[in-house]
Design a protein around this motif. Sequence first.
Motif, PDB file in Angstrom:
ATOM      1  N   THR A 132       0.854  -1.184   0.000  1.00 21.03           N
ATOM      2  CA  THR A 132       0.000   0.000   0.000  1.00 21.03           C
ATOM      3  C   THR A 132       0.893   1.237   0.000  1.00 21.03           C
TER       4      THR A 132
ATOM      5  N   PHE B 222      -3.740   3.767  -0.991  1.00 19.65           N
ATOM      6  CA  PHE B 222      -3.934   2.984  -2.211  1.00 19.65           C
ATOM      7  C   PHE B 222      -3.336   1.596  -2.012  1.00 19.65           C
TER       8      PHE B 222
ATOM      9  N   ALA C 191      -6.544   0.384   2.568  1.00 20.55           N
ATOM     10  CA  ALA C 191      -6.783   0.874   1.213  1.00 20.55           C
ATOM     11  C   ALA C 191      -8.232   1.312   1.020  1.00 20.55           C
TER      12      ALA C 191
ATOM     13  N   VAL D 247      -8.677   2.792  -2.259  1.00 16.21           N
ATOM     14  CA  VAL D 247      -8.621   2.659  -3.717  1.00 16.21           C
ATOM     15  C   VAL D 247      -7.603   1.569  -4.024  1.00 16.21           C
TER      16      VAL D 247
END
Length: 266
Positions: free
Chosen positions: A129, A137, A159, A161
């Motif tokens: 991540t 992310f 996360a 996204v």
Amino acid sequence: MRIALGQLASGTSPEENLRTIAERTERAAEHGARVVVFPEAAMARFGIPLGPVAEPLDGPFATRLRQVAERAGVLLVAGMFTPAADGRVRNTLLITGRGVDTHYDKLHLFDAFGFAESATVAPGGRAVTAEVDGVVFGFATCYDVRFPELFTRLADLGARVIVLPASWGAGPGKREQWELLVRARALDATCWVAACGQADPATVGEPPETSAPTGIGHSMVVSPLGEVRARLEGEPGLLVADVDPEETRRARALVPVLANRRPDVL
């Protein structure tokens, strides 16, 4: 947050592919994108010997990608190949820019549909991540999409996204599987999924000559409730879309599948 997916039909020359990546990144930044994603194998397409094109993460290709990201002021994600200790390569995403410099090596190798990625590619060993502008992310690559546990693990790591570069193999039913799997993984993790694929080489006059997974296009941005919010067709293109990380929180409150899991049983 505005993100851009650069759907490419990568060729065999890393230098030519770099020029395309640089041009698309600049165009994405002009449209306000803070994150720009390119496909798996953006460095060079599948179907060629990968050892001769593989470079370390401090090599010329990765260094140039870092420069492109810094000049544009974006987080840039692009697929490349790096040497592995056993003589194979690793299928690597370089993740760089906006204070981030990390990488993800593909965990699940595409030993399916008559193709054996593991013959030339060594698997990675960690979930990855990165945080940009306060948003976490997660990262996955192509065949990883068939393994929901990776996506729920990324959600557990924070996360909101998940970025999914790919070079999806063509064949009967494969486009339908691609969309189904991307949307299902968004629902599993209640995350946005930004899935960026290699374009269909036939759209640029280069039908594939091998069984290698050289792409079908159909990049898409999918909401945490599995809705396709934006998409491309088969040809190369730049898809710019806004993702609201707050939608992840709302989706998890509405459909709390992560909270409702039964780790005591499963």
